[in-house]
Design a protein around this motif. Structure first.
Motif, PDB file in Angstrom:
ATOM      1  N   LYS A   1       0.808  -1.221   0.000  1.00  0.00           N
ATOM      2  CA  LYS A   1       0.000   0.000   0.000  1.00  0.00           C
ATOM      3  C   LYS A   1       0.842   1.273   0.000  1.00  0.00           C
ATOM      4  CE  LYS A   1      -3.612  -2.443   2.442  1.00  0.00           C
ATOM      5  NZ  LYS A   1      -4.174  -2.726   3.757  1.00  0.00           N
ATOM      6  N   LEU A   2       2.152   1.136   0.225  1.00  0.00           N
ATOM      7  CA  LEU A   2       3.021   2.311   0.254  1.00  0.00           C
ATOM      8  C   LEU A   2       3.183   2.895  -1.145  1.00  0.00           C
ATOM      9  CD1 LEU A   2       5.827   1.013   2.647  1.00  0.00           C
ATOM     10  CD2 LEU A   2       3.906   2.521   3.219  1.00  0.00           C
ATOM     11  N   SER A   3       3.336   4.191  -1.213  1.00  0.00           N
ATOM     12  CA  SER A   3       3.448   4.896  -2.486  1.00  0.00           C
ATOM     13  C   SER A   3       4.755   4.570  -3.203  1.00  0.00           C
ATOM     14  CB  SER A   3       3.383   6.409  -2.240  1.00  0.00           C
ATOM     15  OG  SER A   3       3.700   7.102  -3.429  1.00  0.00           O
ATOM     16  N   ASP A   4       4.653   4.364  -4.501  1.00  0.00           N
ATOM     17  CA  ASP A   4       5.834   4.170  -5.336  1.00  0.00           C
ATOM     18  C   ASP A   4       6.499   5.496  -5.685  1.00  0.00           C
ATOM     19  OD1 ASP A   4       5.746   1.405  -5.395  1.00  0.00           O
ATOM     20  OD2 ASP A   4       4.469   1.347  -7.168  1.00  0.00           O
ATOM     21  N   LEU A   5       5.980   6.586  -5.150  1.00  0.00           N
ATOM     22  CA  LEU A   5       6.566   7.901  -5.386  1.00  0.00           C
ATOM     23  C   LEU A   5       7.330   8.419  -4.166  1.00  0.00           C
ATOM     24  CD1 LEU A   5       3.596   9.551  -7.297  1.00  0.00           C
ATOM     25  CD2 LEU A   5       5.625   8.430  -8.246  1.00  0.00           C
ATOM     26  N   ASN A   6       7.320   7.638  -3.098  1.00  0.00           N
ATOM     27  CA  ASN A   6       8.010   8.013  -1.869  1.00  0.00           C
ATOM     28  C   ASN A   6       9.365   7.306  -1.834  1.00  0.00           C
ATOM     29  OD1 ASN A   6       8.880   7.418   0.965  1.00  0.00           O
ATOM     30  ND2 ASN A   6       7.141   8.758   1.436  1.00  0.00           N
ATOM     31  N   LYS A   7      10.445   8.075  -1.719  1.00  0.00           N
ATOM     32  CA  LYS A   7      11.798   7.502  -1.759  1.00  0.00           C
ATOM     33  C   LYS A   7      12.016   6.427  -0.694  1.00  0.00           C
ATOM     34  CE  LYS A   7      14.799  11.087  -3.649  1.00  0.00           C
ATOM     35  NZ  LYS A   7      15.904  11.985  -3.299  1.00  0.00           N
ATOM     36  N   LYS A   8      11.585   6.695   0.526  1.00  0.00           N
ATOM     37  CA  LYS A   8      11.762   5.724   1.615  1.00  0.00           C
ATOM     38  C   LYS A   8      10.966   4.451   1.342  1.00  0.00           C
ATOM     39  CE  LYS A   8      14.524   6.610   4.986  1.00  0.00           C
ATOM     40  NZ  LYS A   8      15.827   6.021   5.003  1.00  0.00           N
ATOM     41  N   ALA A   9       9.747   4.622   0.835  1.00  0.00           N
ATOM     42  CA  ALA A   9       8.910   3.461   0.526  1.00  0.00           C
ATOM     43  C   ALA A   9       9.546   2.614  -0.571  1.00  0.00           C
ATOM     44  CB  ALA A   9       7.511   3.913   0.113  1.00  0.00           C
ATOM     45  N   ILE A  10      10.110   3.269  -1.565  1.00  0.00           N
ATOM     46  CA  ILE A  10      10.770   2.552  -2.660  1.00  0.00           C
ATOM     47  C   ILE A  10      11.949   1.741  -2.126  1.00  0.00           C
ATOM     48  CG2 ILE A  10      12.170   2.850  -4.753  1.00  0.00           C
ATOM     49  CD1 ILE A  10      10.349   5.325  -5.353  1.00  0.00           C
ATOM     50  N   LYS A  11      12.774   2.369  -1.283  1.00  0.00           N
ATOM     51  CA  LYS A  11      13.926   1.658  -0.722  1.00  0.00           C
ATOM     52  C   LYS A  11      13.481   0.501   0.172  1.00  0.00           C
ATOM     53  CE  LYS A  11      17.756   4.774  -0.924  1.00  0.00           C
ATOM     54  NZ  LYS A  11      18.916   5.295  -0.235  1.00  0.00           N
ATOM     55  N   LEU A  12      12.461   0.752   0.982  1.00  0.00           N
ATOM     56  CA  LEU A  12      11.958  -0.297   1.861  1.00  0.00           C
ATOM     57  C   LEU A  12      11.480  -1.496   1.039  1.00  0.00           C
ATOM     58  CD1 LEU A  12      11.397  -0.878   4.879  1.00  0.00           C
ATOM     59  CD2 LEU A  12       9.076  -0.093   4.465  1.00  0.00           C
ATOM     60  N   LYS A  13      10.702  -1.238   0.011  1.00  0.00           N
ATOM     61  CA  LYS A  13      10.228  -2.326  -0.861  1.00  0.00           C
ATOM     62  C   LYS A  13      11.404  -3.031  -1.522  1.00  0.00           C
ATOM     63  CE  LYS A  13       5.809  -0.292  -2.223  1.00  0.00           C
ATOM     64  NZ  LYS A  13       5.011   0.206  -3.358  1.00  0.00           N
ATOM     65  N   ARG A  14      12.324  -2.248  -2.039  1.00  0.00           N
ATOM     66  CA  ARG A  14      13.464  -2.810  -2.772  1.00  0.00           C
ATOM     67  C   ARG A  14      14.240  -3.794  -1.902  1.00  0.00           C
ATOM     68  NH1 ARG A  14      16.228   1.849  -4.909  1.00  0.00           N
ATOM     69  NH2 ARG A  14      14.654   1.697  -6.537  1.00  0.00           N
ATOM     70  N   PHE A  15      14.477  -3.427  -0.653  1.00  0.00           N
ATOM     71  CA  PHE A  15      15.300  -4.290   0.178  1.00  0.00           C
ATOM     72  C   PHE A  15      14.505  -5.358   0.915  1.00  0.00           C
ATOM     73  CE2 PHE A  15      18.135  -0.849  -0.782  1.00  0.00           C
ATOM     74  CZ  PHE A  15      19.278  -1.546  -1.127  1.00  0.00           C
ATOM     75  N   LEU A  16      13.409  -4.989   1.563  1.00  0.00           N
ATOM     76  CA  LEU A  16      12.632  -6.005   2.281  1.00  0.00           C
ATOM     77  C   LEU A  16      12.068  -7.067   1.337  1.00  0.00           C
ATOM     78  CD1 LEU A  16      10.501  -4.319   5.082  1.00  0.00           C
ATOM     79  CD2 LEU A  16      12.345  -5.953   5.328  1.00  0.00           C
ATOM     80  N   ILE A  17      11.453  -6.614   0.265  1.00  0.00           N
ATOM     81  CA  ILE A  17      10.851  -7.554  -0.686  1.00  0.00           C
ATOM     82  C   ILE A  17      11.917  -8.160  -1.591  1.00  0.00           C
ATOM     83  CG2 ILE A  17       9.105  -7.842  -2.500  1.00  0.00           C
ATOM     84  CD1 ILE A  17       7.933  -7.103   0.279  1.00  0.00           C
ATOM     85  N   GLY A  18      12.859  -7.331  -2.019  1.00  0.00           N
ATOM     86  CA  GLY A  18      13.901  -7.790  -2.935  1.00  0.00           C
ATOM     87  C   GLY A  18      14.804  -8.864  -2.357  1.00  0.00           C
ATOM     88  N   TYR A  19      15.053  -8.818  -1.071  1.00  0.00           N
ATOM     89  CA  TYR A  19      15.894  -9.828  -0.428  1.00  0.00           C
ATOM     90  C   TYR A  19      15.085 -10.983   0.151  1.00  0.00           C
ATOM     91  CZ  TYR A  19      20.521  -7.643  -0.578  1.00  0.00           C
ATOM     92  OH  TYR A  19      21.740  -7.138  -0.982  1.00  0.00           O
ATOM     93  N   ALA A  20      13.780 -10.891   0.140  1.00  0.00           N
ATOM     94  CA  ALA A  20      12.946 -11.928   0.747  1.00  0.00           C
ATOM     95  C   ALA A  20      13.143 -13.271   0.046  1.00  0.00           C
ATOM     96  CB  ALA A  20      11.470 -11.525   0.683  1.00  0.00           C
ATOM     97  N   ALA A  21      13.283 -14.304   0.864  1.00  0.00           N
ATOM     98  CA  ALA A  21      13.477 -15.652   0.330  1.00  0.00           C
ATOM     99  C   ALA A  21      12.626 -16.626   1.131  1.00  0.00           C
ATOM    100  CB  ALA A  21      14.947 -16.046   0.422  1.00  0.00           C
ATOM    101  N   GLU A  22      11.900 -17.455   0.416  1.00  0.00           N
ATOM    102  CA  GLU A  22      11.113 -18.490   1.084  1.00  0.00           C
ATOM    103  C   GLU A  22      12.058 -19.583   1.565  1.00  0.00           C
ATOM    104  OE1 GLU A  22       7.861 -19.751  -1.407  1.00  0.00           O
ATOM    105  OE2 GLU A  22       7.284 -17.669  -1.783  1.00  0.00           O
ATOM    106  N   CYS A  23      11.875 -19.984   2.807  1.00  0.00           N
ATOM    107  CA  CYS A  23      12.715 -21.005   3.424  1.00  0.00           C
ATOM    108  C   CYS A  23      11.796 -22.004   4.114  1.00  0.00           C
ATOM    109  CB  CYS A  23      13.640 -20.388   4.469  1.00  0.00           C
ATOM    110  SG  CYS A  23      14.681 -19.052   3.888  1.00  0.00           S
ATOM    111  N   GLU A  24      11.985 -23.262   3.840  1.00  0.00           N
ATOM    112  CA  GLU A  24      11.149 -24.278   4.472  1.00  0.00           C
ATOM    113  C   GLU A  24      11.940 -25.003   5.551  1.00  0.00           C
ATOM    114  OE1 GLU A  24       8.367 -28.069   3.210  1.00  0.00           O
ATOM    115  OE2 GLU A  24       8.988 -26.622   1.698  1.00  0.00           O
ATOM    116  N   MET A  25      11.320 -25.170   6.701  1.00  0.00           N
ATOM    117  CA  MET A  25      11.945 -25.932   7.778  1.00  0.00           C
ATOM    118  C   MET A  25      11.833 -27.413   7.434  1.00  0.00           C
ATOM    119  SD  MET A  25      11.187 -25.772  11.899  1.00  0.00           S
ATOM    120  CE  MET A  25       9.675 -26.748  11.882  1.00  0.00           C
ATOM    121  N   ASP A  26      12.961 -28.119   7.415  1.00  0.00           N
ATOM    122  CA  ASP A  26      12.932 -29.536   7.059  1.00  0.00           C
ATOM    123  C   ASP A  26      12.548 -30.407   8.265  1.00  0.00           C
ATOM    124  OD1 ASP A  26      15.240 -29.946   8.611  1.00  0.00           O
ATOM    125  OD2 ASP A  26      16.592 -30.066   6.890  1.00  0.00           O
TER     126      ASP A  26
END
Length: 155
Positions: A68-93
């Motif tokens: 829901k964060l604006s794509d026109l807000n610099k902080k929101a863009i960086k937050l999305k880029r790093f939080l979402i960009g680095y997100a990795a699904e990991c399954e517990m074996d």
């Protein structure tokens, strides 16, 4: 849901074991599906030596908020880029282990000894040296910034 901290070890394949006291809750809340990403502080800046690990449902709630964060807000863009960009699904074996992607291990400078810290709806996974610095800062810091926001909390 998750509280306390435990020393955990990273093996040569990049895996660590979730402590047994948490495994049942991880199975119940997310059927062993977790998401790991970089940790950020209150200013939206990466926390040195730390990752966040969410049960999938808690991660999806966070994603919906971030979406829901604006794509026109610099902080929101960086937050999305790093939080979402680095997100990795990991399954517990079946042995309770999680394989952390190399990019996340490098980002947080994780090595053999790490500290897993319960944070209610997620875990923080710390490089041991970074955790020790964080503890020292916590004990020695008299900063009152943000104290008002805690409201009437009492201990």
């Amino acid at each position: 849901m998750f509280r306390g901290n435990t020393t955990v070890n990273l093996d040569e394949k990049g895996r660590f074991a979730i402590p047994t006291r948490y495994r049942g809750r991880v199975q119940e809340t997310c059927a062993c599906e977790l998401v790991a990403t970089v940790a950020v502080n209150e200013r939206g800046v990466g926390i040195d030596g730390c990752l966040w690990i969410y049960p999938l449902p808690a991660w999806e709630e966070l994603e919906n908020t971030i979406k829901k964060l604006s794509d026109l807000n610099k902080k929101a863009i960086k937050l999305k880029r790093f939080l979402i960009g680095y997100a990795a699904e990991c399954e517990m074996d079946s042995q309770g282990r999680i394989l952390l992607p190399e990019m996340l291990r490098k980002f947080a400078k994780l090595d053999k000894k790490m500290i897993l810290v319960g944070q209610l709806n997620r875990f923080e996974l710390w490089n041991e040296d970074a955790w020790n610095r964080e503890q020292t800062e916590f004990k020695d810091n008299d900063d009152i910034e943000g104290l008002d926001a805690l409201g009437d909390i009492s201990f």
